[in-house]
Design a protein around this motif. Structure first.
Motif, PDB file in Angstrom:
ATOM      1  N   GLU A  23       0.834  -1.189   0.000  1.00  0.00           N
ATOM      2  CA  GLU A  23       0.000   0.000   0.000  1.00  0.00           C
ATOM      3  C   GLU A  23       0.873   1.244   0.000  1.00  0.00           C
ATOM      4  OE1 GLU A  23      -3.210   2.200   2.925  1.00  0.00           O
ATOM      5  OE2 GLU A  23      -3.256   0.005   2.774  1.00  0.00           O
ATOM      6  N   ILE A  24       0.542   2.184  -0.866  1.00  0.00           N
ATOM      7  CA  ILE A  24       1.261   3.455  -0.924  1.00  0.00           C
ATOM      8  C   ILE A  24       0.545   4.512  -0.087  1.00  0.00           C
ATOM      9  CG2 ILE A  24       1.971   5.335  -2.441  1.00  0.00           C
ATOM     10  CD1 ILE A  24       2.435   3.320  -4.622  1.00  0.00           C
ATOM     11  N   ALA A  25      -0.765   4.611  -0.245  1.00  0.00           N
ATOM     12  CA  ALA A  25      -1.501   5.653   0.458  1.00  0.00           C
ATOM     13  C   ALA A  25      -2.985   5.353   0.414  1.00  0.00           C
ATOM     14  CB  ALA A  25      -1.217   7.020  -0.168  1.00  0.00           C
ATOM     15  N   TRP A  51       1.255  11.488  -5.374  1.00  0.00           N
ATOM     16  CA  TRP A  51       1.853  10.693  -4.311  1.00  0.00           C
ATOM     17  C   TRP A  51       3.260  10.265  -4.716  1.00  0.00           C
ATOM     18  CZ3 TRP A  51      -1.826  10.635  -0.532  1.00  0.00           C
ATOM     19  CH2 TRP A  51      -3.146  10.845  -0.945  1.00  0.00           C
ATOM     20  N   GLY A  64       5.115   7.200  -0.262  1.00  0.00           N
ATOM     21  CA  GLY A  64       3.678   7.247  -0.055  1.00  0.00           C
ATOM     22  C   GLY A  64       3.171   8.588   0.427  1.00  0.00           C
TER      23      GLY A  64
END
Length: 351
Positions: free
Chosen positions: A302-304, A334, A339
């Motif tokens: 997950e990045i954000a 992003w 992130g």
């Protein structure tokens, strides 16, 4: 002939709403048709607002090849931001259905069933593309999806009934046509411009750009628009279950799926080895997936947390930044590595 479907599905409603944002009103065609009662560029967001209030057409988000600008069709017309953030510049009072890769030419829906090619700098029409049927739609343009080829030499446009035409930008002549029989949700050219991935009905048809002949069909759904990898070896979209998937662009066989992550949008990295995915298992997350078939680990991270209603994600040309577009929340960026937000962007007003 396949039966035609007219049900107002979510994709079709989106097409009708985006038609007004893209500036389809107020231009009589050569058969005397005029839908100018819909309004001008100043109030052409009315139908979109009736469906769902929108700052911009999320699917129109595009980054220039030089990495300097990001553009989208918005409530103020055509909005351009510096890639690093800040205020946007309305470079035209009217939005667009598609924009050329070099950001110099836009395709707009005009009249009853035409597409106008307009120079961004001068806002002057330089070519008119004709031939799509007019099914007498009364509340928006009967022109659906539009796409430029990567070299900017071809434009593909769809009617609301499944008709598709490919034209030459230089002279406006028809190059190829096809009738897919069902509404078209998206159009994507291969990197070399020789093939098209067209989301229609229950799958994605792969067509030859020069003839319109169907090469194959992918068992993919419309949840995320199908896209080609920059190296032309892969196609990505979602399965009927909504999971992001990669298909081989030669055999058209599925080679890898990311299970458990229903996706609303996918994007290949510039090196064609990973994908950005907006996943929506209850909340919207921006993820990076490295399929093993592409030389990656097969895992994802997950990045954000992405804004609500995110329906488009793209990489910057250098692969270091991801841009997301949400009709309600607007544009965001992003940093792929950290992130963290990569700049703050002023947003177009809500209608």
């Amino acid at each position: 002939m396949k039966p035609r479907t007219y049900a107002l599905s979510v994709p079709l409603i989106g097409v009708l709403a985006a038609a007004l944002l893209a500036g389809c009103a107020g231009d009589p065609d050569r058969d005397g048709c005029d839908i100018s009662a819909l309004g001008t560029a100043d109030d052409s967001i009315s139908l979109a607002a009736a469906v769902a209030p929108s700052r911009l057409v999320a699917g129109s988000l595009t980054a220039g090849a030089d990495g300097k600008y990001v553009v989208a069709s918005c409530t103020d017309g055509t909005c351009r931001w510096n890639a690093g953030g800040g205020a946007y510049e309305p470079i035209s009072e009217t939005g667009y259905g598609a924009i050329s890769p070099d950001l110099t030419l836009v395709a707009r829906k005009v009249g009853c069933s035409d597409i106008a090619l307009v120079e961004v700098d001068s806002d002057e029409e330089v070519q008119r593309l004709e031939g799509l049927p007019n099914p007498k739609v009364t509340d928006a343009s009967p022109v659906g999806e539009i796409a430029f080829s990567p070299d900017g030499e071809l434009v593909a446009g769809a009617g609301l009934e499944g008709d598709l035409i490919v034209w030459s930008v230089e002279d406006g002549d028809e190059v190829a046509s096809a009738d897919l029989g069902n509404g078209i949700g998206s159009i994507s050219f291969s990197p070399d411009g020789t093939q098209l991935a067209v989301a229609s009905g229950d799958g994605v048809a792969i067509l030859e750009a020069e003839s319109g002949d169907e090469v194959d069909t992918l068992a993919a759904a419309r949840g995320a628009d199908p896209i080609w990898s920059p190296d032309g070896r892969w196609i990505s979209g979602v399965t009927s279950e909504g999971y992001p998937t990669v298909w081989d662009a030669t055999t058209f066989e599925a080679v890898e799926t990311l299970p458990g992550q229903p996706a609303t949008a996918v994007a290949f990295s510039p090196d064609s080895r990973s994908l950005a995915v907006t996943a929506d298992p209850g909340d919207v997350r921006l993820m990076l997936w490295a399929p093993a078939a592409l030389g990656g680990s097969g895992g994802s991270r997950e990045i954000a947390q992405a804004p609500a209603m995110t329906s488009k994600v793209i990489f910057s040309p250098d692969g270091k930044t991801l841009y997301t577009a949400s009709a309600r929340e607007g544009l965001a960026a992003w940093d792929v590595a950290t992130g963290k937000p990569a700049g703050t962007f002023d947003q177009p007003p809500m209608p």
